[in-house]
Design a protein around this motif. Structure first.
Motif, PDB file in Angstrom:
ATOM      1  N   ILE A  98      -1.787  -4.769  -5.814  1.00 10.90           N
ATOM      2  CA  ILE A  98      -2.270  -3.426  -6.158  1.00 10.90           C
ATOM      3  C   ILE A  98      -1.122  -2.460  -5.870  1.00 10.90           C
ATOM      4  O   ILE A  98      -0.558  -2.457  -4.768  1.00 10.90           O
ATOM      5  CB  ILE A  98      -3.503  -3.022  -5.332  1.00 10.90           C
ATOM      6  N   ILE A  99      -0.757  -1.684  -6.884  1.00 10.28           N
ATOM      7  CA  ILE A  99       0.308  -0.689  -6.721  1.00 10.28           C
ATOM      8  C   ILE A  99      -0.315   0.698  -6.829  1.00 10.28           C
ATOM      9  O   ILE A  99      -0.994   1.002  -7.816  1.00 10.28           O
ATOM     10  CB  ILE A  99       1.384  -0.833  -7.823  1.00 10.28           C
ATOM     11  N   ILE A 100      -0.085   1.527  -5.827  1.00  7.31           N
ATOM     12  CA  ILE A 100      -0.448   2.943  -5.960  1.00  7.31           C
ATOM     13  C   ILE A 100       0.818   3.663  -6.409  1.00  7.31           C
ATOM     14  O   ILE A 100       1.846   3.619  -5.725  1.00  7.31           O
ATOM     15  CB  ILE A 100      -0.986   3.505  -4.636  1.00  7.31           C
ATOM     16  N   LEU A 101       0.750   4.253  -7.594  1.00 11.10           N
ATOM     17  CA  LEU A 101       1.942   4.857  -8.198  1.00 11.10           C
ATOM     18  C   LEU A 101       1.818   6.384  -8.179  1.00 11.10           C
ATOM     19  O   LEU A 101       1.147   6.974  -9.024  1.00 11.10           O
ATOM     20  CB  LEU A 101       2.100   4.349  -9.644  1.00 11.10           C
ATOM     21  N   GLY A 102       2.461   7.005  -7.194  1.00 12.37           N
ATOM     22  CA  GLY A 102       2.497   8.465  -7.133  1.00 12.37           C
ATOM     23  C   GLY A 102       3.707   8.984  -7.894  1.00 12.37           C
ATOM     24  O   GLY A 102       4.491   8.220  -8.450  1.00 12.37           O
ATOM     25  N   GLU A 176      -4.935  -9.653   4.516  1.00  9.40           N
ATOM     26  CA  GLU A 176      -4.748 -10.386   5.775  1.00  9.40           C
ATOM     27  C   GLU A 176      -4.377 -11.851   5.525  1.00  9.40           C
ATOM     28  O   GLU A 176      -3.478 -12.382   6.173  1.00  9.40           O
ATOM     29  CB  GLU A 176      -6.063 -10.293   6.588  1.00  9.40           C
ATOM     30  N   ASN A 177      -5.057 -12.480   4.569  1.00 11.28           N
ATOM     31  CA  ASN A 177      -4.758 -13.904   4.343  1.00 11.28           C
ATOM     32  C   ASN A 177      -3.630 -14.138   3.323  1.00 11.28           C
ATOM     33  O   ASN A 177      -3.316 -15.280   2.973  1.00 11.28           O
ATOM     34  CB  ASN A 177      -6.026 -14.703   3.992  1.00 11.28           C
ATOM     35  N   GLY A 178      -3.028 -13.048   2.846  1.00  9.82           N
ATOM     36  CA  GLY A 178      -1.821 -13.185   2.021  1.00  9.82           C
ATOM     37  C   GLY A 178      -2.057 -13.435   0.545  1.00  9.82           C
ATOM     38  O   GLY A 178      -1.115 -13.705  -0.197  1.00  9.82           O
ATOM     39  N   THR A 179      -3.293 -13.320   0.072  1.00 11.49           N
ATOM     40  CA  THR A 179      -3.543 -13.543  -1.357  1.00 11.49           C
ATOM     41  C   THR A 179      -3.446 -12.252  -2.176  1.00 11.49           C
ATOM     42  O   THR A 179      -3.525 -12.266  -3.398  1.00 11.49           O
ATOM     43  CB  THR A 179      -4.933 -14.174  -1.596  1.00 11.49           C
ATOM     44  N   LEU A 180      -3.292 -11.125  -1.483  1.00 10.26           N
ATOM     45  CA  LEU A 180      -3.189  -9.830  -2.166  1.00 10.26           C
ATOM     46  C   LEU A 180      -2.139  -8.975  -1.451  1.00 10.26           C
ATOM     47  O   LEU A 180      -2.136  -8.883  -0.224  1.00 10.26           O
ATOM     48  CB  LEU A 180      -4.561  -9.128  -2.126  1.00 10.26           C
ATOM     49  N   GLU A 181      -1.242  -8.384  -2.266  1.00  9.43           N
ATOM     50  CA  GLU A 181      -0.243  -7.463  -1.696  1.00  9.43           C
ATOM     51  C   GLU A 181      -0.557  -6.051  -2.162  1.00  9.43           C
ATOM     52  O   GLU A 181      -0.961  -5.847  -3.311  1.00  9.43           O
ATOM     53  CB  GLU A 181       1.168  -7.836  -2.173  1.00  9.43           C
ATOM     54  N   ILE A 182      -0.343  -5.081  -1.291  1.00 11.05           N
ATOM     55  CA  ILE A 182      -0.529  -3.683  -1.706  1.00 11.05           C
ATOM     56  C   ILE A 182       0.805  -2.947  -1.553  1.00 11.05           C
ATOM     57  O   ILE A 182       1.561  -3.175  -0.604  1.00 11.05           O
ATOM     58  CB  ILE A 182      -1.670  -2.984  -0.927  1.00 11.05           C
ATOM     59  N   HIS A 183       1.098  -2.103  -2.539  1.00  8.05           N
ATOM     60  CA  HIS A 183       2.397  -1.430  -2.598  1.00  8.05           C
ATOM     61  C   HIS A 183       2.204   0.066  -2.839  1.00  8.05           C
ATOM     62  O   HIS A 183       1.341   0.467  -3.619  1.00  8.05           O
ATOM     63  CB  HIS A 183       3.240  -1.990  -3.756  1.00  8.05           C
ATOM     64  N   GLY A 184       3.045   0.873  -2.216  1.00  3.18           N
ATOM     65  CA  GLY A 184       3.051   2.318  -2.468  1.00  3.18           C
ATOM     66  C   GLY A 184       4.347   2.697  -3.166  1.00  3.18           C
ATOM     67  O   GLY A 184       5.423   2.595  -2.580  1.00  3.18           O
TER      68      GLY A 184
END
Ligand SMILES: [Zn+2]
Length: 223
Positions: A98-102, A176-184
């Motif tokens: 998931i990328i939050i793109l500001g 937490e378990n590494g199956t999803l990355e979040i990016h800002g």
């Protein structure tokens, strides 16, 4: 209407040059989608993530709203557009990022900082109030509504939304378990750079290294 005619002509061009071409991505996407990534971007007309990131159809699942905000997890009976899109992307499409793109020069953030909402505002200020704690911190630090303060608020609001993502239990669990990355991420409209928040340095840093040179037109404007 001239603009509407332009859009219809645009669709004809898209159909001829893109949809109907031999290697059209739509050939394999007629009855399903499997995007790897969800992008939450601003509704601003200059920050189309598919254009900025040069994505083909099927690659990114996108939510756009004023100031690219993720509200906190609130499992009540109200209507939650962003939360339902997050649920679909994470639970059903099983996106891996998931990328939050500001972005810079964000009108939503500027009006939040300056209390510029008009009396006719029915929804905007309530929506932006998700960021009121961010605004108070930035205002306390800068003591003014300068361009620098707005930039700080744009970046801090991305971090606030990243934290709000983690209030959704099924997102926190997958992070937490590494199956999803979040990016800002932060798109700087003025010089065309893309920055990413680095957890270790606690700074937004260029994603394209070495830093790309300024475009000719931008150089000319600054001369
Ligand atoms: Zn914006």
């Amino acid at each position: 209407m001239k603009e509407i005619r332009k859009f219809i002509n645009g669709f004809k061009e898209f159909r001829k040059e893109y949809y109907c071409r031999d290697d059209s991505p739509f050939l394999e996407l007629q009855d399903h989608q499997a995007p790897s990534t969800m992008v939450i971007a601003c509704s601003d007309s200059r920050t189309d993530p598919s254009l900025i990131l040069q994505c083909e159809p099927g690659e990114i699942f996108v939510v756009r709203n004023i100031a690219n905000i993720v509200p906190p997890y609130e499992p009540d009976t109200k209507l939650h557009g962003v939360s339902s899109a997050l649920e679909y992307a994470v639970k059903f499409l099983k996106v891996q990022n998931i990328i939050i793109l500001g972005h810079s020069s964000c009108g939503g953030i500027k009006s939040l900082m300056a209390d510029e909402i008009s009396e006719e505002d029915e929804f905007i200020s309530r929506w932006l109030s998700v960021l009121s704690s961010v605004r108070e911190k930035v205002r306390a630090h800068y003591q003014s509504v300068s361009v620098e303060a707005c930039t700080a608020c744009e970046m801090a609001s991305i971090l606030h939304s990243l934290n709000n993502l983690l209030t959704f239990p099924w997102i926190a669990e997958q992070v937490e378990n590494g199956t999803l990355e979040i990016h800002g991420w932060y798109f700087d409209l003025k010089d065309g750079h893309l920055l990413s928040y680095n957890d270790e340095s606690r700074l937004f840093e260029p994603l394209t290294l070495p830093i790309l040179p300024l475009c000719g037109s931008v150089v000319n404007q600054t001369e």
